[in-house]
Design a protein around this motif. Structure first.
Motif, PDB file in Angstrom:
ATOM      1  N   LEU A   1       1.127  -1.581   0.022  1.00 40.51           N
ATOM      2  CA  LEU A   1      -0.073   0.311  -0.136  1.00 40.51           C
ATOM      3  C   LEU A   1       1.164   1.185  -0.053  1.00 40.51           C
ATOM      4  CD1 LEU A   1      -3.069   1.161   0.624  1.00 40.51           C
ATOM      5  CD2 LEU A   1      -2.510   1.007   3.033  1.00 40.51           C
ATOM      6  N   ALA A   2       0.998   1.737  -0.701  1.00 44.06           N
ATOM      7  CA  ALA A   2       1.004   3.533  -1.144  1.00 44.06           C
ATOM      8  C   ALA A   2       0.014   4.673  -0.865  1.00 44.06           C
ATOM      9  CB  ALA A   2       2.011   3.380  -1.904  1.00 44.06           C
ATOM     10  N   THR A   3       0.675   5.543  -0.120  1.00 43.61           N
ATOM     11  CA  THR A   3      -0.326   6.943  -0.020  1.00 43.61           C
ATOM     12  C   THR A   3       0.545   7.872  -0.200  1.00 43.61           C
ATOM     13  OG1 THR A   3       0.109   6.800   2.566  1.00 43.61           O
ATOM     14  CG2 THR A   3      -1.690   5.963   1.103  1.00 43.61           C
ATOM     15  N   MET A   4       0.331   9.414  -0.319  1.00 47.44           N
ATOM     16  CA  MET A   4       0.960  10.235  -0.796  1.00 47.44           C
ATOM     17  C   MET A   4       0.874  11.064   0.706  1.00 47.44           C
ATOM     18  SD  MET A   4       4.137  10.564  -2.434  1.00 47.44           S
ATOM     19  CE  MET A   4       3.775  12.639  -2.720  1.00 47.44           C
ATOM     20  N   GLN A   5       1.965  11.557   1.443  1.00 47.46           N
ATOM     21  CA  GLN A   5       1.389  12.279   2.521  1.00 47.46           C
ATOM     22  C   GLN A   5       2.737  13.021   3.266  1.00 47.46           C
ATOM     23  OE1 GLN A   5       0.882  10.220   6.374  1.00 47.46           O
ATOM     24  NE2 GLN A   5      -0.539   8.713   4.857  1.00 47.46           N
ATOM     25  N   SER A   6       2.512  14.688   2.774  1.00 45.06           N
ATOM     26  CA  SER A   6       2.774  16.114   2.712  1.00 45.06           C
ATOM     27  C   SER A   6       4.033  15.444   1.823  1.00 45.06           C
ATOM     28  CB  SER A   6       3.585  16.143   4.383  1.00 45.06           C
ATOM     29  OG  SER A   6       2.722  15.759   5.232  1.00 45.06           O
ATOM     30  N   ASP A   7       3.537  14.940   0.484  1.00 39.98           N
ATOM     31  CA  ASP A   7       4.680  15.144  -0.576  1.00 39.98           C
ATOM     32  C   ASP A   7       5.089  13.676  -1.131  1.00 39.98           C
ATOM     33  OD1 ASP A   7       3.133  17.548  -1.824  1.00 39.98           O
ATOM     34  OD2 ASP A   7       4.460  18.917  -0.661  1.00 39.98           O
ATOM     35  N   GLU A   8       5.211  12.948   0.450  1.00 39.84           N
ATOM     36  CA  GLU A   8       6.552  11.929   0.588  1.00 39.84           C
ATOM     37  C   GLU A   8       5.763  10.999  -0.136  1.00 39.84           C
ATOM     38  OE1 GLU A   8       8.921  12.674   4.130  1.00 39.84           O
ATOM     39  OE2 GLU A   8       9.051  13.772   3.507  1.00 39.84           O
ATOM     40  N   PHE A   9       5.756   9.574   0.231  1.00 41.12           N
ATOM     41  CA  PHE A   9       5.535   8.602  -0.282  1.00 41.12           C
ATOM     42  C   PHE A   9       5.294   7.690   1.643  1.00 41.12           C
ATOM     43  CE2 PHE A   9       7.025   8.677  -4.658  1.00 41.12           C
ATOM     44  CZ  PHE A   9       5.685   8.981  -5.475  1.00 41.12           C
ATOM     45  N   VAL A  10       4.431   7.251   2.367  1.00 44.22           N
ATOM     46  CA  VAL A  10       4.243   6.230   2.830  1.00 44.22           C
ATOM     47  C   VAL A  10       3.785   4.826   2.625  1.00 44.22           C
ATOM     48  CG1 VAL A  10       3.207   6.162   4.939  1.00 44.22           C
ATOM     49  CG2 VAL A  10       3.376   7.868   4.594  1.00 44.22           C
TER      50      VAL A  10
ATOM     51  N   ASN B   1      16.046  14.096  -7.315  1.00 37.38           N
ATOM     52  CA  ASN B   1      15.439  14.060  -6.467  1.00 37.38           C
ATOM     53  C   ASN B   1      14.722  14.155  -6.492  1.00 37.38           C
ATOM     54  OD1 ASN B   1      17.057  13.222  -3.932  1.00 37.38           O
ATOM     55  ND2 ASN B   1      17.607  15.573  -3.073  1.00 37.38           N
ATOM     56  N   ARG B   2      13.976  13.723  -7.259  1.00 37.76           N
ATOM     57  CA  ARG B   2      12.183  13.472  -7.955  1.00 37.76           C
ATOM     58  C   ARG B   2      12.293  11.150  -7.667  1.00 37.76           C
ATOM     59  NH1 ARG B   2       7.617  14.857 -10.100  1.00 37.76           N
ATOM     60  NH2 ARG B   2       9.072  17.038 -11.286  1.00 37.76           N
ATOM     61  N   SER B   3      11.326  11.050  -6.706  1.00 35.92           N
ATOM     62  CA  SER B   3      10.859   9.913  -5.675  1.00 35.92           C
ATOM     63  C   SER B   3       9.867   9.715  -7.193  1.00 35.92           C
ATOM     64  CB  SER B   3       9.773   9.861  -4.699  1.00 35.92           C
ATOM     65  OG  SER B   3      11.188  10.337  -3.559  1.00 35.92           O
ATOM     66  N   TRP B   4      10.077   8.164  -8.067  1.00 39.43           N
ATOM     67  CA  TRP B   4       9.211   7.363  -8.931  1.00 39.43           C
ATOM     68  C   TRP B   4       8.058   5.921  -7.366  1.00 39.43           C
ATOM     69  CZ3 TRP B   4       8.138   8.403 -14.046  1.00 39.43           C
ATOM     70  CH2 TRP B   4       9.001   9.892 -14.529  1.00 39.43           C
ATOM     71  N   MET B   5       7.333   6.409  -8.317  1.00 37.23           N
ATOM     72  CA  MET B   5       6.927   4.295  -7.615  1.00 37.23           C
ATOM     73  C   MET B   5       6.038   3.663  -8.627  1.00 37.23           C
ATOM     74  SD  MET B   5       3.275   3.780  -5.355  1.00 37.23           S
ATOM     75  CE  MET B   5       2.923   3.582  -7.947  1.00 37.23           C
TER      76      MET B   5
ATOM     77  N   ASP C   1       4.223  13.907  -9.526  1.00 37.44           N
ATOM     78  CA  ASP C   1       2.655  14.984 -10.193  1.00 37.44           C
ATOM     79  C   ASP C   1       2.165  14.349 -10.677  1.00 37.44           C
ATOM     80  OD1 ASP C   1       3.803  17.679 -10.303  1.00 37.44           O
ATOM     81  OD2 ASP C   1       5.179  16.813 -10.800  1.00 37.44           O
ATOM     82  N   LEU C   2       2.085  13.156 -11.201  1.00 43.63           N
ATOM     83  CA  LEU C   2       1.344  11.904 -13.133  1.00 43.63           C
ATOM     84  C   LEU C   2       1.286  10.862 -12.506  1.00 43.63           C
ATOM     85  CD1 LEU C   2       0.352  12.817 -15.702  1.00 43.63           C
ATOM     86  CD2 LEU C   2       2.434  11.907 -16.773  1.00 43.63           C
ATOM     87  N   THR C   3       0.358  10.798 -12.201  1.00 42.18           N
ATOM     88  CA  THR C   3       0.283   8.875 -13.238  1.00 42.18           C
ATOM     89  C   THR C   3      -0.365   8.514 -13.866  1.00 42.18           C
ATOM     90  OG1 THR C   3      -0.820   9.119 -10.170  1.00 42.18           O
ATOM     91  CG2 THR C   3      -1.467   6.813 -12.205  1.00 42.18           C
ATOM     92  N   TYR C   4       1.046   7.185 -13.995  1.00 39.31           N
ATOM     93  CA  TYR C   4       1.004   6.649 -15.379  1.00 39.31           C
ATOM     94  C   TYR C   4       0.128   5.192 -15.584  1.00 39.31           C
ATOM     95  CZ  TYR C   4       4.587  10.193 -15.917  1.00 39.31           C
ATOM     96  OH  TYR C   4       5.704  10.579 -15.614  1.00 39.31           O
TER      97      TYR C   4
END
Length: 264
Positions: free
Chosen positions: A35-44, A98-102, A180-183
């Motif tokens: 499970l991945a969520t975005m919180q305060s511009d960071e992945f949890v 330093n852009r995080s990709w998931m 920014d973008l979901t692919y």
């Protein structure tokens, strides 16, 4: 293989019910959950190499509201890689700017030798993690050549080309998020569906309820979503994946080994 899930919206929403329905499919996908969520511009990110319905950690998470604009989930039926935590999706990696990709993946890479060089670089031993490392390398090369960060449109165009090439002879149902973008991409019939409503986009390997408005994600295209809307759409490629008897035999052989690992 696996099942994948994404929620994309313009405002944070609680999606516990959808996630509970999704994770209930883990009886047929018992080799891990994520499970991945975005919180305060960071992945949890939370994940474990056990069946979702057997996870006390996941039960604890779902006992509280899960709220977000961008939420991703995965349940694993292993086809490549051992049943260990580093092989559970989602995978996350930072590029040189330093852009995080998931990334989460439903499918298997049967033929793409260029991914082999990442076997010594990845944390686990899955083809899915290698896909992400391959994408990051291309992003880094592009931005180094440009001598500046890429724009959203440039990243979409770059991934369109990468994914079209990767999809030849391979099943490539992907969900990727770059902050920014979901692919979204699918190249096998009836293996990815979406529901668009007032809350945003729900996308999953199978419909999560009886709503008649679930539709099949259009095949062989890459879609880019922001705030619950499609903002980019690629041209259609020709690399539809057809599951053959040879693929089935390969899967069955792997699953025999995976049962052995679980019992060791």
């Amino acid at each position: 293989m696996c099942e994948i899930f994404c929620f994309n919206s313009n405002t944070p929403k609680q999606i516990n019910k959808c996630l509970e329905c999704f994770y209930n499919h883990s009886e047929e996908h018992p080799h891990g959950w994520g499970l991945a969520t975005m919180q305060s511009d960071e992945f949890v990110i939370n994940k474990e190499p056990i069946k979702a319905t057997c996870s006390q950690h996941l039960k604890n998470i779902l006992s509280n509201p899960v709220v977000g604009k961008n939420v991703f989930a995965h349940i694993r039926l292993a086809t490549v890689g051992e049943i260990i935590s580093p092989n559970c999706h989602p995978f996350i990696e930072a590029d040189d700017n330093n852009r995080s990709w998931m990334l989460i993946h439903n499918g298997t890479i049967f033929d793409y030798p260029e991914l082999d060089k990442y076997k010594d670089k990845e944390n686990g031993d899955t083809d899915s993690e290698r896909i992400l490392l391959y994408i990051i390398d291309h992003i880094n090369q592009f931005e180094k050549s440009k001598n500046a960060p890429s724009t959203i449109k440039e990243r979409f165009n770059l991934l369109s080309n990468i994914i079209e090439d990767l999809s030849k002879n391979n099943k490539l149902n992907l969900m990727i998020y770059d902050g920014d973008l979901t692919y979204i991409h699918s190249n096998m019939k009836d293996t990815l569906f979406y529901l668009k409503n007032e809350d945003g986009f729900l996308i999953a390997s199978t419909p999560l309820d009886d709503d008649e408005n679930w539709k099949v994600v259009e095949l062989n295209k890459l879609f880019g979503l922001i705030d619950g809307e499609i903002v980019f759409e690629s041209d259609e490629h020709d690399n539809e994946f057809i599951f053959t008897e040879e693929h089935e035999k390969a899967m069955e052989e792997f699953l025999k080994h995976s049962v052995r690992w679980e019992n060791d």
